[in-house]
Design a protein around this motif. Structure first.
Motif, PDB file in Angstrom:
ATOM      1  N   ILE A   7       0.875  -1.168   0.000  1.00  0.00           N
ATOM      2  CA  ILE A   7       0.000   0.000   0.000  1.00  0.00           C
ATOM      3  C   ILE A   7       0.915   1.222   0.000  1.00  0.00           C
ATOM      4  O   ILE A   7       1.775   1.354   0.868  1.00  0.00           O
ATOM      5  N   THR A   8       0.738   2.076  -0.985  1.00  0.00           N
ATOM      6  CA  THR A   8       1.576   3.266  -1.093  1.00  0.00           C
ATOM      7  C   THR A   8       0.695   4.508  -1.144  1.00  0.00           C
ATOM      8  O   THR A   8      -0.513   4.426  -1.384  1.00  0.00           O
ATOM      9  N   GLU A   9       1.333   5.644  -0.952  1.00  0.00           N
ATOM     10  CA  GLU A   9       0.606   6.915  -0.972  1.00  0.00           C
ATOM     11  C   GLU A   9       0.109   7.264  -2.369  1.00  0.00           C
ATOM     12  O   GLU A   9      -0.976   7.795  -2.532  1.00  0.00           O
ATOM     13  N   ASP A  10       0.931   6.998  -3.353  1.00  0.00           N
ATOM     14  CA  ASP A  10       0.605   7.432  -4.702  1.00  0.00           C
ATOM     15  C   ASP A  10       1.112   6.423  -5.725  1.00  0.00           C
ATOM     16  O   ASP A  10       1.817   5.479  -5.390  1.00  0.00           O
ATOM     17  N   LYS A  11       0.754   6.635  -6.980  1.00  0.00           N
ATOM     18  CA  LYS A  11       1.120   5.684  -8.033  1.00  0.00           C
ATOM     19  C   LYS A  11       2.629   5.599  -8.230  1.00  0.00           C
ATOM     20  O   LYS A  11       3.145   4.573  -8.636  1.00  0.00           O
ATOM     21  N   TYR A  12       3.365   6.667  -7.940  1.00  0.00           N
ATOM     22  CA  TYR A  12       4.822   6.629  -8.070  1.00  0.00           C
ATOM     23  C   TYR A  12       5.422   5.661  -7.057  1.00  0.00           C
ATOM     24  O   TYR A  12       6.400   4.991  -7.338  1.00  0.00           O
ATOM     25  N   GLY A  13       4.813   5.587  -5.886  1.00  0.00           N
ATOM     26  CA  GLY A  13       5.271   4.643  -4.869  1.00  0.00           C
ATOM     27  C   GLY A  13       5.140   3.211  -5.342  1.00  0.00           C
ATOM     28  O   GLY A  13       6.021   2.382  -5.128  1.00  0.00           O
ATOM     29  N   CYS A  14       4.031   2.883  -6.013  1.00  0.00           N
ATOM     30  CA  CYS A  14       3.830   1.525  -6.536  1.00  0.00           C
ATOM     31  C   CYS A  14       4.922   1.176  -7.542  1.00  0.00           C
ATOM     32  O   CYS A  14       5.499   0.095  -7.496  1.00  0.00           O
ATOM     33  N   SER A  15       5.204   2.098  -8.434  1.00  0.00           N
ATOM     34  CA  SER A  15       6.251   1.856  -9.431  1.00  0.00           C
ATOM     35  C   SER A  15       7.608   1.671  -8.761  1.00  0.00           C
ATOM     36  O   SER A  15       8.390   0.801  -9.141  1.00  0.00           O
ATOM     37  N   ALA A  16       7.892   2.500  -7.758  1.00  0.00           N
ATOM     38  CA  ALA A  16       9.180   2.417  -7.067  1.00  0.00           C
ATOM     39  C   ALA A  16       9.322   1.102  -6.315  1.00  0.00           C
ATOM     40  O   ALA A  16      10.378   0.474  -6.350  1.00  0.00           O
ATOM     41  N   ILE A  17       8.259   0.640  -5.655  1.00  0.00           N
ATOM     42  CA  ILE A  17       8.305  -0.627  -4.917  1.00  0.00           C
ATOM     43  C   ILE A  17       8.511  -1.786  -5.886  1.00  0.00           C
ATOM     44  O   ILE A  17       9.317  -2.682  -5.630  1.00  0.00           O
ATOM     45  N   ALA A  18       7.793  -1.794  -6.994  1.00  0.00           N
ATOM     46  CA  ALA A  18       7.948  -2.858  -7.990  1.00  0.00           C
ATOM     47  C   ALA A  18       9.381  -2.890  -8.525  1.00  0.00           C
ATOM     48  O   ALA A  18       9.980  -3.961  -8.660  1.00  0.00           O
ATOM     49  N   GLU A  19       9.945  -1.724  -8.796  1.00  0.00           N
ATOM     50  CA  GLU A  19      11.318  -1.662  -9.295  1.00  0.00           C
ATOM     51  C   GLU A  19      12.309  -2.121  -8.230  1.00  0.00           C
ATOM     52  O   GLU A  19      13.256  -2.854  -8.527  1.00  0.00           O
ATOM     53  N   LEU A  20      12.088  -1.718  -6.989  1.00  0.00           N
ATOM     54  CA  LEU A  20      12.964  -2.117  -5.892  1.00  0.00           C
ATOM     55  C   LEU A  20      12.950  -3.637  -5.700  1.00  0.00           C
ATOM     56  O   LEU A  20      14.000  -4.268  -5.589  1.00  0.00           O
ATOM     57  N   ILE A  21      11.771  -4.242  -5.709  1.00  0.00           N
ATOM     58  CA  ILE A  21      11.672  -5.705  -5.561  1.00  0.00           C
ATOM     59  C   ILE A  21      12.342  -6.398  -6.748  1.00  0.00           C
ATOM     60  O   ILE A  21      13.044  -7.391  -6.571  1.00  0.00           O
ATOM     61  N   GLY A  22      12.157  -5.858  -7.945  1.00  0.00           N
ATOM     62  CA  GLY A  22      12.819  -6.426  -9.115  1.00  0.00           C
ATOM     63  C   GLY A  22      14.333  -6.428  -8.975  1.00  0.00           C
ATOM     64  O   GLY A  22      15.004  -7.418  -9.284  1.00  0.00           O
ATOM     65  N   LEU A  36       3.618  -9.430  -6.160  1.00  0.00           N
ATOM     66  CA  LEU A  36       3.324  -8.123  -5.603  1.00  0.00           C
ATOM     67  C   LEU A  36       2.037  -7.576  -6.190  1.00  0.00           C
ATOM     68  O   LEU A  36       1.849  -7.549  -7.398  1.00  0.00           O
ATOM     69  N   ASP A  37       1.152  -7.170  -5.317  1.00  0.00           N
ATOM     70  CA  ASP A  37      -0.057  -6.459  -5.689  1.00  0.00           C
ATOM     71  C   ASP A  37       0.078  -5.101  -5.022  1.00  0.00           C
ATOM     72  O   ASP A  37       0.369  -5.023  -3.832  1.00  0.00           O
ATOM     73  N   CYS A  38      -0.075  -4.034  -5.756  1.00  0.00           N
ATOM     74  CA  CYS A  38       0.139  -2.711  -5.181  1.00  0.00           C
ATOM     75  C   CYS A  38      -1.128  -1.881  -5.292  1.00  0.00           C
ATOM     76  O   CYS A  38      -1.782  -1.862  -6.331  1.00  0.00           O
ATOM     77  N   HIS A  39      -1.449  -1.221  -4.209  1.00  0.00           N
ATOM     78  CA  HIS A  39      -2.632  -0.369  -4.172  1.00  0.00           C
ATOM     79  C   HIS A  39      -2.220   1.029  -3.736  1.00  0.00           C
ATOM     80  O   HIS A  39      -1.629   1.200  -2.668  1.00  0.00           O
ATOM     81  N   SER A  40      -2.528   2.010  -4.542  1.00  0.00           N
ATOM     82  CA  SER A  40      -2.221   3.403  -4.214  1.00  0.00           C
ATOM     83  C   SER A  40      -3.415   4.039  -3.512  1.00  0.00           C
ATOM     84  O   SER A  40      -4.553   3.882  -3.942  1.00  0.00           O
ATOM     85  N   ILE A  41      -3.122   4.764  -2.439  1.00  0.00           N
ATOM     86  CA  ILE A  41      -4.168   5.413  -1.657  1.00  0.00           C
ATOM     87  C   ILE A  41      -4.577   6.755  -2.260  1.00  0.00           C
ATOM     88  O   ILE A  41      -5.670   7.224  -2.058  1.00  0.00           O
ATOM     89  N   GLY A  42      -3.689   7.393  -3.002  1.00  0.00           N
ATOM     90  CA  GLY A  42      -4.048   8.649  -3.652  1.00  0.00           C
ATOM     91  C   GLY A  42      -3.575   9.889  -2.917  1.00  0.00           C
ATOM     92  O   GLY A  42      -4.251  10.895  -2.895  1.00  0.00           O
ATOM     93  N   GLY A  43      -2.427   9.805  -2.273  1.00  0.00           N
ATOM     94  CA  GLY A  43      -1.858  10.972  -1.604  1.00  0.00           C
ATOM     95  C   GLY A  43      -1.618  10.736  -0.135  1.00  0.00           C
ATOM     96  O   GLY A  43      -2.319   9.960   0.511  1.00  0.00           O
ATOM     97  N   LYS A  44      -0.606  11.421   0.412  1.00  0.00           N
ATOM     98  CA  LYS A  44      -0.195  11.207   1.795  1.00  0.00           C
ATOM     99  C   LYS A  44      -1.322  11.448   2.785  1.00  0.00           C
ATOM    100  O   LYS A  44      -1.473  10.737   3.759  1.00  0.00           O
ATOM    101  N   GLY A  45      -2.121  12.442   2.544  1.00  0.00           N
ATOM    102  CA  GLY A  45      -3.212  12.745   3.468  1.00  0.00           C
ATOM    103  C   GLY A  45      -4.218  11.615   3.598  1.00  0.00           C
ATOM    104  O   GLY A  45      -4.975  11.559   4.559  1.00  0.00           O
ATOM    105  N   ASN A  46      -4.219  10.707   2.633  1.00  0.00           N
ATOM    106  CA  ASN A  46      -5.199   9.612   2.639  1.00  0.00           C
ATOM    107  C   ASN A  46      -4.683   8.336   3.296  1.00  0.00           C
ATOM    108  O   ASN A  46      -5.445   7.393   3.451  1.00  0.00           O
ATOM    109  N   ILE A  47      -3.409   8.274   3.648  1.00  0.00           N
ATOM    110  CA  ILE A  47      -2.859   7.030   4.194  1.00  0.00           C
ATOM    111  C   ILE A  47      -3.432   6.747   5.586  1.00  0.00           C
ATOM    112  O   ILE A  47      -3.621   5.605   5.967  1.00  0.00           O
ATOM    113  N   ILE A  48      -3.718   7.777   6.336  1.00  0.00           N
ATOM    114  CA  ILE A  48      -4.329   7.604   7.656  1.00  0.00           C
ATOM    115  C   ILE A  48      -5.820   7.849   7.483  1.00  0.00           C
ATOM    116  O   ILE A  48      -6.319   8.953   7.691  1.00  0.00           O
TER     117      ILE A  48
END
Length: 114
Positions: A7-22, A36-48
């Motif tokens: 679970i990441t804040e934004d779509k860039y986080g998903c891409s970064a995690i996928a690249e890091l695991i690769g 890996l299944d990645c879900h973006s929350i849509g911004g830092k304010g939405n993580i909590i």
């Protein structure tokens, strides 16, 4: 095979995690195969938020081996941010045995720049 939900804040986080695991798999730093299944929350304010709680509870019910929440500190105190997320999940009766929170300081994309 380990099935992980990231679970990441934004779509860039998903891409970064996928690249890091690769890169970790490529360099033989990961022993188990990871799906890996990645879900973006849509911004830092939405993580909590209740949305994060729903995603985590659903993932536990679906049988994911690990649920990893990746959040950027954006120069906030990392420990305070991690504790806020943990407190939110615990208040909503989330079983924390499969949940891991990783705070990047200041943000994950900086790890992949070099």
């Amino acid at each position: 095979m380990k099935i992980i939900l990231a679970i990441t804040e934004d779509k860039y986080g998903c891409s970064a995690i996928a690249e890091l695991i690769g890169k970790l798999e490529e360099n033989k730093k990961i022993e188990n195969e990871i799906k890996l299944d990645c879900h973006s929350i849509g911004g830092k304010g939405n993580i909590i938020s209740t949305k994060t709680v729903r995603i985590v509870k659903s993932s536990i019910f679906k049988g994911y081996d690990k649920i990893m929440i990746f959040v950027d500190s954006d120069n906030e105190d990392s420990q305070i941010l991690e504790n806020r997320i943990k407190d939110m999940l615990k208040r909503n009766d989330v079983d924390m045995n499969r949940v891991y929170i990783i705070v990047f300081n200041p943000h994950i994309e900086i790890l992949l720049a070099p």
